[in-house]
Design a protein around this motif. Structure first.
Motif, PDB file in Angstrom:
ATOM      1  N   LYS A 233     -24.869  41.180   3.157  1.00  0.00           N
ATOM      2  CA  LYS A 233     -25.369  40.905   4.385  1.00  0.00           C
ATOM      3  C   LYS A 233     -25.635  42.433   5.155  1.00  0.00           C
TER       4      LYS A 233
ATOM      5  N   ASP B  13     -17.411  34.224   2.538  1.00  0.00           N
ATOM      6  CA  ASP B  13     -18.278  34.930   3.681  1.00  0.00           C
ATOM      7  C   ASP B  13     -18.013  36.338   4.012  1.00  0.00           C
TER       8      ASP B  13
ATOM      9  N   ARG C 286     -19.796  39.784   5.985  1.00  0.00           N
ATOM     10  CA  ARG C 286     -20.809  40.356   6.559  1.00  0.00           C
ATOM     11  C   ARG C 286     -20.688  41.811   7.114  1.00  0.00           C
TER      12      ARG C 286
ATOM     13  N   ASP D 122     -25.535  31.049   1.292  1.00  0.00           N
ATOM     14  CA  ASP D 122     -24.781  30.191   2.118  1.00  0.00           C
ATOM     15  C   ASP D 122     -24.003  29.016   0.998  1.00  0.00           C
TER      16      ASP D 122
ATOM     17  N   ILE E 152     -21.365  29.959  -1.084  1.00  0.00           N
ATOM     18  CA  ILE E 152     -19.967  30.143  -0.458  1.00  0.00           C
ATOM     19  C   ILE E 152     -19.332  28.881  -0.121  1.00  0.00           C
TER      20      ILE E 152
END
Length: 408
Positions: A63, A191, A193, A279, A282
Motif C-alpha cells: 500500500k 492490514d 499501510r 481487502d 485480509i
C-alpha cells in the motif's frame, strides 16, 4: 531404502499433507503451473518487461505509491540485512523489540552487524512495549536514535504489533528516526499501510502469505530510506540497493541472475490476490484467525497471546497443560494424521504448538486442521471433547463466510 534398510523418504501419505505451519504455506495450483517452465535469458526483453510489471504490482501489497521495491533472491533473513545495511552505519543507535524468537533473531543480526542496539524486551506473548519507546524518544532530544525496528507479526507467539501507534509516537516527539518493519508473516494477510503509517523500510518473504516457495525477499524503501542509503556506511555487496537502482535506470532491472521461475510464480500469486481483492484477503485471514481462537477456547486451552489487541490473524500459538509436551502434539499430528503444525520455539519450546492460518487456505481446510488437532490432543492425553472446537469454529464461520463473488 537407504543403507541398512533406513527410509529415504518420510513424506508419503495418502491424500494431501495438511500444511498448517505459519510458513512455508500451501502453494496454489495456478502458481505451481506458472513456475513449471524452463530457464530463460534474463537479459532478453521478456524478463525486464515482466519485472517492470511486478515492481508496480508489488507496491500495491505494501500500500505504497512512493516506495521503491526490490525483489531479492534471498530469504526473510536476507531481507532483514538488506533493510539494515542500506540505511544505517556501524555504531548507529537503534531501538529494537524482542517479543519472541524472530524478533530475537533480528536483534541478534543487528548486533552482529555492528549497530548499537537498544533492546526493549517484553514477556513472550505480549506485544512491543511502546511506553518504553515513547520514553526513549522523549529523552533523545539530540536524535541519536537512527532507527526503530519492529516485527509486525511475531510468529513464535502469535502477537501482532500496532504499527500505527509506533508512527504516532514518532510523530508526537517529531523524531526523525527511520521506521523499519519486518512484515514477513503479515504483508498480504494483515492490514499493512506503508505510506499511511510512514514506514521507511518494509519487507516480506515469498513463502508466507504470498504462497510461493522460499527464495525471494521483497523489500520496499521509502524516499527517506533511499536518501539514507546514500550516506549509510555499512558494508553491503549482494544486498546493495545502488546496484539495483543502476539497473532500474538502464531498464534491465537485474544486477545478477534472478530466479525466473519465482518471477513467474510471483506474477501468478499477485494475480490471485488481486482477483480476490487485497481487502478481502485480509478479511479472510481475520475470519480464519477468529475461528481458530474460538476453537482453542472451546478446547479449554489458552492462547499464548496475552491480550486481544495483540491477536494474530496469521498464526495462533496454543498453550498446552504442563503435563503435555507440545512437541509431541506436533510429532503425533505429522506421524498419524498427515497434519503439519508449528513447534514451540526457544522460551516456549514444549509449551505451545502453533496453528498457521495464512496464505492460500480457506475455511473448510481450516476445519480439517482443527479436527485433526482435536484427535491429536486426545492422543496425547488431553481430555478434549471431540468436535467441540470444530463446532465453535463452524458456528462462527457459517454466519460469516461470504458468497464467492465469481459464483453469485
Amino acid at each position: 531404502m537407504g543403507k541398512g534398510g533406513a527410509k529415504m523418504d518420510y513424506t508419503y501419505a495418502p491424500g494431501r499433507n495438511h500444511l498448517f505451519v505459519p510458513g512455508p504455506v500451501n502453494i496454489p495450483d495456478q502458481v505451481l503451473r506458472a513456475m513449471n517452465r524452463n530457464n530463460e535469458d534474463y537479459r532478453s526483453p521478456a524478463v525486464p518487461a515482466l519485472t517492470k510489471v511486478l515492481l508496480e504490482d508489488v507496491k500495491k501489497i505494501f500500500k505504497t505509491t512512493s516506495g521503491t521495491p526490490f525483489l531479492i533472491p534471498t530469504t526473510g533473513t536476507g531481507a532483514w540485512e538488506s533493510a539494515l545495511t542500506n540505511t544505517l552505519s556501524p555504531g548507529d543507535r537503534i531501538v529494537s523489540f524482542v517479543i519472541g524468537q524472530f524478533s530475537l533473531l533480528w536483534v541478534d543480526q543487528q548486533q552482529r552487524l555492528g549497530f548499537n542496539v537498544d533492546v526493549v524486551e517484553s514477556e513472550w506473548g505480549a506485544g512491543a512495549n511502546l511506553e518504553v519507546l515513547a520514553s526513549k524518544l522523549a529523552a533523545d532530544t539530540a536524535h541519536t536514535i537512527k532507527a526503530v525496528c519492529i516485527v509486525h507479526n511475531e510468529t513464535a507467539t502469535g502477537v501482532t504489533n500496532n504499527l500505527a501507534s509506533v508512527r504516532k509516537i514518532l510523530d508526537n516527539y517529531q523524531h526523525p528516526a527511520l521506521f523499519l518493519v519486518d512484515g514477513v508473516s503479515s504483508i498480504c494477510a494483515l492490514d499493512f499501510r506503508m505510506d499511511e503509517w510512514g514506514v521507511d523500510v518494509a519487507l516480506t518473504g515469498s513463502q508466507k502469505a504470498l504462497s510461493l516457495p522460499t527464495g525471494m525477499g521483497i523489500v520496499c524503501a521509502s524516499p527517506k530510506a533511499l536518501e539514507a542509503s546514500q550516506t549509510a556506511k555499512s558494508v553491503r555487496v549482494f544486498f546493495d540497493w545502488k546496484d539495483y537502482l543502476k539497473f532500474y535506470k538502464m531498464g534491465t532491472y537485474w544486477p545478477y541472475t534472478p530466479s525466473i521461475q519465482l518471477l513467474y510464480g510471483l506474477k501468478a500469486a499477485l494475480d490471485l490476490i488481486f482477483e480476490e481483492g487485497l481487502d478481502n484477503v485480509i478479511a479472510r485471514h481475520n475470519r480464519l484467525g477468529t475461528a481458530t481462537r474460538l476453537a482453542v477456547e472451546a478446547w479449554g486451552l489458552k492462547n499464548c497471546t496475552q491480550k486481544e489487541e495483540w491477536f494474530s490473524d496469521t498464526v495462533t500459538a496454543v498453550v498446552v497443560p504442563p503435563y503435555i509436551d507440545s512437541a509431541e502434539v506436533v510429532r503425533r499430528g505429522w506421524k498419524r494424521y498427515n497434519l503439519s503444525l508449528g513447534l514451540g520455539l526457544n522460551k516456549v519450546a514444549g509449551k505451545v504448538f502453533r496453528i498457521g492460518h495464512l496464505g492460500h487456505v480457506n475455511d473448510l481446510q481450516l476445519l480439517g486442521c482443527l479436527a485433526g488437532v482435536e484427535m491429536v490432543l486426545k492422543d496425547v492425553g488431553y481430555p478434549v471433547k471431540l468436535g467441540s472446537g470444530v463446532a465453535a469454529a463452524c458456528a462462527y464461520l457459517q454466519n460469516n463466510i461470504p458468497m464467492i463473488p465469481s459464483r453469485i
